[in-house]
Design a protein around this motif. Sequence first.
Motif, short mmCIF file in Angstrom:
data_model
loop_
_atom_site.label_atom_id
_atom_site.label_comp_id
_atom_site.label_asym_id
_atom_site.label_seq_id
_atom_site.Cartn_x
_atom_site.Cartn_y
_atom_site.Cartn_z
N UNK A 282 75.49 -115.16 -37.11
CA UNK A 282 76.35 -114.38 -36.20
C UNK A 282 77.23 -113.46 -37.04
N UNK A 283 77.82 -112.46 -36.36
CA UNK A 283 78.63 -111.47 -37.05
C UNK A 283 79.99 -111.29 -36.38
N UNK A 284 80.97 -110.94 -37.17
CA UNK A 284 82.31 -110.64 -36.66
C UNK A 284 82.93 -109.57 -37.54
N UNK A 285 83.99 -108.95 -37.02
CA UNK A 285 84.70 -107.90 -37.75
C UNK A 285 83.72 -106.87 -38.32
N UNK A 286 82.95 -106.27 -37.43
CA UNK A 286 81.92 -105.30 -37.81
C UNK A 286 82.53 -103.89 -37.82
N UNK A 287 82.60 -103.29 -39.00
CA UNK A 287 83.15 -101.95 -39.15
C UNK A 287 82.07 -101.00 -39.65
N UNK A 288 81.68 -100.00 -38.87
CA UNK A 288 80.79 -98.97 -39.41
C UNK A 288 81.54 -98.13 -40.45
N UNK A 289 80.81 -97.44 -41.30
CA UNK A 289 81.45 -96.50 -42.22
C UNK A 289 82.07 -95.35 -41.41
N UNK A 290 83.20 -94.86 -41.88
CA UNK A 290 83.84 -93.70 -41.24
C UNK A 290 83.26 -92.43 -41.86
N UNK A 291 82.53 -91.66 -41.06
CA UNK A 291 81.80 -90.50 -41.55
C UNK A 291 82.51 -89.22 -41.15
N UNK A 292 82.86 -88.41 -42.12
CA UNK A 292 83.55 -87.15 -41.86
C UNK A 292 82.57 -86.01 -41.56
N UNK A 293 82.81 -85.34 -40.44
CA UNK A 293 82.03 -84.17 -40.05
C UNK A 293 82.51 -82.95 -40.85
N UNK A 294 81.59 -82.11 -41.27
CA UNK A 294 81.94 -80.96 -42.11
C UNK A 294 82.91 -80.01 -41.41
N UNK A 295 82.70 -79.76 -40.11
CA UNK A 295 83.58 -78.84 -39.39
C UNK A 295 84.99 -79.39 -39.31
N UNK A 296 85.11 -80.68 -38.99
CA UNK A 296 86.43 -81.32 -38.92
C UNK A 296 87.11 -81.32 -40.29
N UNK A 297 86.34 -81.61 -41.33
CA UNK A 297 86.88 -81.61 -42.68
C UNK A 297 87.40 -80.23 -43.05
N UNK A 298 86.70 -79.20 -42.58
CA UNK A 298 87.14 -77.84 -42.82
C UNK A 298 88.50 -77.55 -42.20
N UNK A 299 88.74 -78.04 -40.99
CA UNK A 299 90.05 -77.87 -40.35
C UNK A 299 91.16 -78.53 -41.16
N UNK A 300 90.87 -79.72 -41.69
CA UNK A 300 91.87 -80.44 -42.49
C UNK A 300 92.17 -79.68 -43.77
#
Length: 375
Positions: A282-300
């Motif tokens: 069984x699994x618990x505390x499942x966190x996917x990787x946080x993936x940055x979108x290029x367009x959003x990164x450009x705004x930052x």
Amino acid sequence: MTTDIIELRHNLHKYPEVSNNEYKTSERILNFINTFSPNEIVNLSKTGKAFIFKGRKPGKTVIFRAELDALPIAEKSSLVYSSVNSDVAHVCGHDGHMAILAGLAQKIAKERPQYGKVVLLFQPAEEVEQGAKDVVENPGFKAINPDFIFALHNIPGIEKHRIVMKNGSFSAASKGMTVKLFGKTSHAAEPENGISPANAISKIISQLHQLRDNKNLFKDLSLLTIIHIRLGEISFGTSPGYAEIRITLRSFENEDMDTLTTHSENIIKEVAKTEDLKYEISYSEVFPASINDDECLGFVKQSARQNNLKIELIEKPFKWSEDFGYFSKDFKTCLFGLGAGENQAPLHNPDYDFPDDIIETGINLFYSIYKKINF
């Protein structure tokens, strides 16, 4: 930034609440943001709130997200606003993240969007993973249907006000795997009459470590950490018939996490079969990787330069995990770091306290992103 933002942060710090119990925290945020007359308030999950500011014309819907929850850690500090709740403390900086969104609300109220919608999302239960998952699955969130989602996390050990960014994966995927092995107990004098999981544990650990070290299987870093083992009972007259192994799986890329998971399960299945054991995974505390979108990164990036902030582009993701990855799976997102000071106590340490002097930096950066998209 007005002094009431800092007062809010101190108040949130003084009365922390753990994941899925952030009722008073949510109420404090509601009372504060309500003074800026959002057009709509959406309740999400048990304690989450989304405050929506609507523009006069159609346009993009942008979400800025902060976390409501604190950690089950006893604070060690002499602060006048130190936690009054026993064994609970804001030692990850979520109080500061909330203060940044509150300050953003203050600025948006003075200059409301021309186009689209701006949503300030206060999300519960980040520390236990299910918060973002519950929010994403909530009908109220689905109705918002954002075009972009932004979030920041303060980073101790990095110069104050420095903006830390990365293309692609920003923070690691992780999950807790629980393996249960079922054999048969017997008298310790007659172990041949039972089925002990002891040998299986040894084989599983050895083969998992071999898997971890097989670099050809993975694109980037992948880790397996054995965190707990239980075998039988403390009884010298009994040969064990039951065991548990708890393992943290971690990888920089979601694809590698899938590979790591599949191979780990196959190892457990084959060893259990060889040792004549039944098993459960069984699994618990499942966190996917946080993936940055290029367009959003450009705004930052543009907004950081506009505010004359130093930018640090990192080559590898952070090893820690963030449930922001649940937003990344379906939406264009960017999670970035805000330097909290080179001499700042590390996250999750009992003496950690969010530095008030970086709140305005976070507000101004988010506000610049907002101006670029909704004006």
